[in-house]
Design an enzyme around this catalytic site. Structure first.
Site, PDB file in Angstrom:
ATOM      1  N   PRO A   2       0.842  -1.219   0.000  1.00 36.97           N
ATOM      2  CA  PRO A   2       0.000   0.000   0.000  1.00 36.97           C
ATOM      3  C   PRO A   2       0.871   1.261   0.000  1.00 36.97           C
ATOM      4  O   PRO A   2       1.831   1.351   0.748  1.00 36.97           O
ATOM      5  CB  PRO A   2      -0.788  -0.108   1.307  1.00 36.97           C
ATOM      6  CG  PRO A   2      -0.600  -1.503   1.788  1.00 36.97           C
ATOM      7  CD  PRO A   2       0.683  -1.998   1.214  1.00 36.97           C
ATOM      8  N   GLU A   3       0.536   2.192  -0.878  1.00 38.30           N
ATOM      9  CA  GLU A   3       1.246   3.473  -0.954  1.00 38.30           C
ATOM     10  C   GLU A   3       0.269   4.582  -0.555  1.00 38.30           C
ATOM     11  O   GLU A   3      -0.823   4.302  -0.071  1.00 38.30           O
ATOM     12  CB  GLU A   3       1.791   3.668  -2.375  1.00 38.30           C
ATOM     13  CG  GLU A   3       2.715   2.512  -2.798  1.00 38.30           C
ATOM     14  CD  GLU A   3       3.251   2.641  -4.220  1.00 38.30           C
ATOM     15  OE1 GLU A   3       3.326   3.774  -4.732  1.00 38.30           O
ATOM     16  OE2 GLU A   3       3.589   1.605  -4.807  1.00 38.30           O
TER      17      GLU A   3
END
Ligand SMILES: [Zn+2]
Length: 296
Positions: free
Chosen positions: A2-3
Protein backbone atom coordinates in the site's frame (compact mmCIF):
# COMPACT_ATOMS: atom_id res chain seq x y z
CA UNK A 1 2.45 -2.72 -0.98
CA UNK A 2 0.00 0.00 0.00
CA UNK A 3 1.25 3.47 -0.95
CA UNK A 4 -0.14 6.93 -0.31
CA UNK A 5 -3.41 6.53 -2.29
CA UNK A 6 -4.21 3.21 -0.64
CA UNK A 7 -3.53 4.50 2.88
CA UNK A 8 -5.48 7.71 2.15
CA UNK A 9 -8.41 5.63 0.88
CA UNK A 10 -8.37 3.65 4.12
CA UNK A 11 -8.14 6.85 6.16
CA UNK A 12 -11.14 8.39 4.44
CA UNK A 13 -13.22 5.26 4.90
CA UNK A 14 -12.35 4.94 8.59
CA UNK A 15 -12.75 8.57 9.53
CA UNK A 16 -16.51 8.59 9.85
CA UNK A 17 -17.09 5.27 11.62
CA UNK A 18 -14.17 5.69 14.04
CA UNK A 19 -14.06 9.31 15.13
CA UNK A 20 -15.46 9.86 18.60
CA UNK A 21 -15.75 6.15 19.35
CA UNK A 22 -14.38 4.71 22.57
CA UNK A 23 -12.18 1.63 22.69
CA UNK A 24 -13.93 -0.97 24.83
CA UNK A 25 -11.19 -3.56 24.55
CA UNK A 26 -7.99 -4.15 22.64
CA UNK A 27 -6.47 -7.49 21.77
CA UNK A 28 -2.93 -7.72 20.43
CA UNK A 29 -2.66 -11.25 19.08
CA UNK A 30 0.86 -11.01 17.65
CA UNK A 31 2.96 -9.11 20.24
CA UNK A 32 5.99 -8.58 17.98
CA UNK A 33 4.01 -6.29 15.68
CA UNK A 34 4.04 -3.62 18.40
CA UNK A 35 7.17 -1.52 18.67
CA UNK A 36 8.23 0.87 21.41
CA UNK A 37 5.68 -0.19 24.03
CA UNK A 38 5.29 -3.36 26.11
CA UNK A 39 2.77 -5.56 24.32
CA UNK A 40 1.33 -6.92 27.55
CA UNK A 41 0.37 -3.40 28.67
CA UNK A 42 -1.35 -2.36 25.44
CA UNK A 43 -4.91 -3.51 26.22
CA UNK A 44 -4.96 -1.63 29.53
CA UNK A 45 -3.41 1.46 27.92
CA UNK A 46 -5.97 1.64 25.09
CA UNK A 47 -9.10 0.69 27.01
CA UNK A 48 -11.42 3.63 27.52
CA UNK A 49 -9.59 6.01 25.17
CA UNK A 50 -11.62 7.71 22.48
CA UNK A 51 -10.55 7.86 18.82
CA UNK A 52 -10.11 11.55 18.11
CA UNK A 53 -8.82 11.65 14.57
CA UNK A 54 -7.64 9.41 11.76
CA UNK A 55 -4.57 10.99 10.16
CA UNK A 56 -2.20 9.99 7.36
CA UNK A 57 1.46 10.86 6.96
CA UNK A 58 3.19 9.30 3.94
CA UNK A 59 2.29 5.61 4.08
CA UNK A 60 1.53 5.72 7.82
CA UNK A 61 -1.95 5.80 9.28
CA UNK A 62 -2.28 7.40 12.70
CA UNK A 63 -5.19 6.89 15.07
CA UNK A 64 -5.06 9.82 17.48
CA UNK A 65 -6.61 8.88 20.81
CA UNK A 66 -7.34 10.90 23.95
CA UNK A 67 -3.86 10.41 25.40
CA UNK A 68 -1.82 8.49 22.85
CA UNK A 69 -1.48 7.80 19.16
CA UNK A 70 -1.55 4.41 17.52
CA UNK A 71 0.62 4.50 14.42
CA UNK A 72 0.11 1.79 11.82
CA UNK A 73 2.29 0.90 8.85
CA UNK A 74 0.67 -1.70 6.61
CA UNK A 75 3.98 -3.15 5.37
CA UNK A 76 3.54 -5.45 2.36
CA UNK A 77 0.17 -7.06 2.98
CA UNK A 78 -1.49 -5.18 5.84
CA UNK A 79 -5.25 -4.68 5.80
CA UNK A 80 -7.22 -2.49 8.14
CA UNK A 81 -10.84 -3.50 8.07
CA UNK A 82 -13.78 -2.12 9.95
CA UNK A 83 -16.81 -4.21 10.81
CA UNK A 84 -19.93 -2.23 11.61
CA UNK A 85 -21.97 -3.52 14.57
CA UNK A 86 -24.58 -5.03 12.27
CA UNK A 87 -22.16 -6.42 9.66
CA UNK A 88 -22.63 -10.13 9.21
CA UNK A 89 -19.42 -12.11 9.63
CA UNK A 90 -19.00 -13.95 6.37
CA UNK A 91 -17.18 -17.27 6.83
CA UNK A 92 -16.50 -17.37 3.07
CA UNK A 93 -14.56 -14.14 3.42
CA UNK A 94 -11.21 -15.90 3.45
CA UNK A 95 -7.80 -15.49 2.03
CA UNK A 96 -7.21 -17.88 -0.87
CA UNK A 97 -3.96 -19.02 -2.46
CA UNK A 98 -4.12 -16.12 -4.89
CA UNK A 99 -4.50 -13.64 -2.04
CA UNK A 100 -7.94 -12.63 -3.23
CA UNK A 101 -10.83 -12.50 -0.83
CA UNK A 102 -14.56 -12.60 -1.16
CA UNK A 103 -15.67 -9.04 -0.47
CA UNK A 104 -18.91 -9.48 1.41
CA UNK A 105 -19.65 -8.79 5.05
CA UNK A 106 -17.00 -8.60 7.72
CA UNK A 107 -13.82 -10.59 7.73
CA UNK A 108 -13.87 -13.22 10.47
CA UNK A 109 -11.06 -12.96 13.00
CA UNK A 110 -8.45 -15.43 11.80
CA UNK A 111 -4.80 -16.31 12.31
CA UNK A 112 -3.72 -13.23 10.32
CA UNK A 113 -5.68 -10.82 12.53
CA UNK A 114 -3.03 -9.29 14.78
CA UNK A 115 -4.83 -6.39 16.44
CA UNK A 116 -8.49 -6.20 17.27
CA UNK A 117 -10.11 -3.08 18.73
CA UNK A 118 -13.68 -3.42 19.94
CA UNK A 119 -15.49 -0.09 20.01
CA UNK A 120 -18.46 1.20 21.95
CA UNK A 121 -21.63 0.59 19.98
CA UNK A 122 -20.29 -2.75 18.75
CA UNK A 123 -18.00 -1.92 15.81
CA UNK A 124 -14.65 -3.64 15.38
CA UNK A 125 -11.41 -2.44 13.83
CA UNK A 126 -9.09 -5.23 12.76
CA UNK A 127 -5.52 -5.16 11.56
CA UNK A 128 -4.73 -8.17 9.45
CA UNK A 129 -1.39 -8.89 7.87
CA UNK A 130 -0.58 -12.30 6.34
CA UNK A 131 3.13 -11.57 5.79
CA UNK A 132 3.54 -9.62 9.06
CA UNK A 133 5.86 -6.91 7.70
CA UNK A 134 3.45 -4.32 9.12
CA UNK A 135 4.23 -2.35 12.25
CA UNK A 136 2.22 -0.84 15.08
CA UNK A 137 3.63 1.91 17.31
CA UNK A 138 2.10 3.44 20.40
CA UNK A 139 3.39 6.90 21.25
CA UNK A 140 2.25 9.52 23.77
CA UNK A 141 -0.01 12.36 22.64
CA UNK A 142 0.73 13.58 19.15
CA UNK A 143 4.44 12.83 19.39
CA UNK A 144 4.16 10.66 16.27
CA UNK A 145 5.02 13.84 14.37
CA UNK A 146 8.59 13.75 15.75
CA UNK A 147 8.95 9.98 16.00
CA UNK A 148 12.26 8.85 14.43
CA UNK A 149 10.37 6.93 11.73
CA UNK A 150 8.02 9.76 10.81
CA UNK A 151 9.95 12.90 11.70
CA UNK A 152 12.39 12.51 8.82
CA UNK A 153 9.75 11.97 6.14
CA UNK A 154 9.81 14.37 3.22
CA UNK A 155 6.90 16.66 2.31
CA UNK A 156 3.43 15.36 1.53
CA UNK A 157 3.26 15.21 -2.28
CA UNK A 158 -0.39 16.24 -2.53
CA UNK A 159 0.22 19.58 -0.83
CA UNK A 160 3.73 20.34 -2.12
CA UNK A 161 4.39 23.04 -4.70
CA UNK A 162 6.14 21.17 -7.54
CA UNK A 163 8.16 24.15 -8.81
CA UNK A 164 9.44 24.87 -5.29
CA UNK A 165 10.19 21.24 -4.46
CA UNK A 166 12.02 20.89 -7.79
CA UNK A 167 14.57 23.37 -6.47
CA UNK A 168 15.46 20.88 -3.73
CA UNK A 169 16.40 18.13 -6.17
CA UNK A 170 20.18 17.73 -5.87
CA UNK A 171 21.78 19.04 -9.05
CA UNK A 172 24.77 16.69 -8.93
CA UNK A 173 23.10 13.45 -7.83
CA UNK A 174 24.08 10.40 -9.87
CA UNK A 175 21.14 8.36 -8.61
CA UNK A 176 18.55 7.16 -11.11
CA UNK A 177 15.49 9.38 -10.93
CA UNK A 178 13.27 6.50 -9.85
CA UNK A 179 15.41 6.05 -6.71
CA UNK A 180 14.77 9.69 -5.84
CA UNK A 181 10.99 9.22 -6.11
CA UNK A 182 11.15 6.15 -3.85
CA UNK A 183 13.19 8.02 -1.22
CA UNK A 184 10.73 8.71 1.61
CA UNK A 185 12.92 11.55 2.87
CA UNK A 186 12.46 13.30 -0.46
CA UNK A 187 8.71 12.70 -0.79
CA UNK A 188 6.52 10.81 1.67
CA UNK A 189 4.24 8.09 0.36
CA UNK A 190 5.43 7.31 -3.17
CA UNK A 191 6.30 3.64 -3.77
CA UNK A 192 6.90 1.39 -6.74
CA UNK A 193 3.48 1.68 -8.36
CA UNK A 194 3.16 5.44 -8.38
CA UNK A 195 6.86 6.05 -9.13
CA UNK A 196 6.54 4.07 -12.38
CA UNK A 197 3.25 5.78 -13.21
CA UNK A 198 4.63 9.27 -12.56
CA UNK A 199 7.72 8.65 -14.69
CA UNK A 200 5.52 7.48 -17.56
CA UNK A 201 3.21 10.45 -17.16
CA UNK A 202 6.20 12.83 -17.31
CA UNK A 203 7.83 10.94 -20.21
CA UNK A 204 11.02 10.35 -18.22
CA UNK A 205 13.02 7.12 -18.38
CA UNK A 206 13.36 5.58 -14.88
CA UNK A 207 17.14 5.18 -15.29
CA UNK A 208 17.80 8.81 -16.19
CA UNK A 209 20.26 10.22 -13.68
CA UNK A 210 18.90 12.92 -11.43
CA UNK A 211 21.67 15.30 -12.51
CA UNK A 212 20.60 14.98 -16.17
CA UNK A 213 17.11 16.38 -15.53
CA UNK A 214 16.31 19.81 -16.89
CA UNK A 215 14.49 22.23 -14.57
CA UNK A 216 11.33 21.86 -16.65
CA UNK A 217 11.53 18.06 -16.37
CA UNK A 218 11.90 18.21 -12.58
CA UNK A 219 8.77 20.30 -12.23
CA UNK A 220 6.89 18.16 -14.74
CA UNK A 221 7.84 15.01 -12.84
CA UNK A 222 6.62 16.38 -9.51
CA UNK A 223 3.40 17.56 -11.17
CA UNK A 224 3.04 14.02 -12.54
CA UNK A 225 3.46 12.58 -9.04
CA UNK A 226 0.47 14.63 -7.90
CA UNK A 227 -1.60 13.59 -10.93
CA UNK A 228 -1.04 9.86 -10.50
CA UNK A 229 -1.57 9.96 -6.72
CA UNK A 230 -4.83 11.87 -7.14
CA UNK A 231 -5.96 9.36 -9.74
CA UNK A 232 -5.07 6.52 -7.35
CA UNK A 233 -7.20 8.11 -4.63
CA UNK A 234 -10.06 8.77 -7.05
CA UNK A 235 -10.23 5.06 -7.87
CA UNK A 236 -9.73 4.12 -4.22
CA UNK A 237 -6.34 2.55 -4.57
CA UNK A 238 -4.60 -0.13 -6.59
CA UNK A 239 -5.43 -3.71 -5.66
CA UNK A 240 -3.25 -6.38 -7.23
CA UNK A 241 -2.84 -8.71 -4.27
CA UNK A 242 -3.61 -7.88 -0.66
CA UNK A 243 -4.60 -4.25 -0.46
CA UNK A 244 -8.23 -3.86 0.60
CA UNK A 245 -10.45 -0.97 1.56
CA UNK A 246 -11.79 -1.06 5.13
CA UNK A 247 -15.00 -2.74 3.94
CA UNK A 248 -12.96 -5.56 2.42
CA UNK A 249 -13.51 -4.60 -1.22
CA UNK A 250 -10.83 -3.83 -3.81
CA UNK A 251 -9.72 -0.50 -5.23
CA UNK A 252 -10.18 -0.13 -8.98
CA UNK A 253 -7.03 1.75 -9.98
CA UNK A 254 -5.15 -1.39 -11.08
CA UNK A 255 -6.97 -1.68 -14.40
CA UNK A 256 -6.28 2.00 -15.02
CA UNK A 257 -2.50 1.88 -14.59
CA UNK A 258 -0.42 2.86 -17.61
CA UNK A 259 2.76 0.87 -16.93
CA UNK A 260 2.97 -0.72 -13.47
CA UNK A 261 2.32 -4.47 -13.70
CA UNK A 262 2.03 -4.24 -17.52
CA UNK A 263 5.53 -5.34 -18.65
CA UNK A 264 5.30 -7.07 -22.07
CA UNK A 265 1.94 -5.50 -22.82
CA UNK A 266 1.42 -2.69 -25.35
CA UNK A 267 1.79 0.92 -24.21
CA UNK A 268 -1.67 2.47 -23.87
CA UNK A 269 -0.39 5.60 -25.61
CA UNK A 270 1.77 4.37 -28.52
CA UNK A 271 1.34 0.59 -28.70
CA UNK A 272 5.06 -0.18 -28.17
CA UNK A 273 5.70 -3.24 -25.99
CA UNK A 274 6.46 -2.05 -22.46
CA UNK A 275 9.88 -3.02 -21.12
CA UNK A 276 10.61 -4.48 -17.73
CA UNK A 277 13.85 -3.78 -15.91
CA UNK A 278 15.23 -3.30 -12.40
CA UNK A 279 16.00 0.14 -10.98
CA UNK A 280 16.94 0.73 -7.34
CA UNK A 281 16.41 -3.01 -6.71
CA UNK A 282 12.77 -2.69 -7.74
CA UNK A 283 10.96 -4.17 -10.72
CA UNK A 284 10.30 -1.30 -13.10
CA UNK A 285 8.13 -0.99 -16.21
CA UNK A 286 8.42 1.75 -18.79
CA UNK A 287 7.71 2.55 -22.43
CA UNK A 288 10.94 2.80 -24.46
CA UNK A 289 9.28 5.16 -26.93
CA UNK A 290 7.33 7.47 -24.59
CA UNK A 291 10.21 7.50 -22.04
CA UNK A 292 13.41 7.63 -24.11
CA UNK A 293 16.74 7.33 -22.27
CA UNK A 294 18.59 9.51 -24.72
CA UNK A 295 17.29 12.72 -26.15
CA UNK A 296 16.36 12.63 -29.81
ZN1 LIG B 1 4.48 4.49 -25.30
Amino acid sequence: MPELPEVETIRRALEKPLEGRRIVSAELRLPRMLLGFPAADLPKKLKGQRLRAVVRRGKYLILELDKDSLVIHLGMTGQLTYAAPDAPVDPRFRRTVTGMQKPYGAHPVDKHTHLLLRLDGGGKLMFRDPRTFGKILLVPGKSWIDHPRLGKLGPEPLTMKPAARAQDIPATSTRPVKALLLDQEFLAGVGNIYADEALFHAGIHPKRLVKSLKESEKTALLEAVKVVLRKGIKYQGTTFSDYRKPDGTSGTNFERLMVYGRGGKPCRTCGTVLHKTVVAQRGTVFCPLCQPLKKK
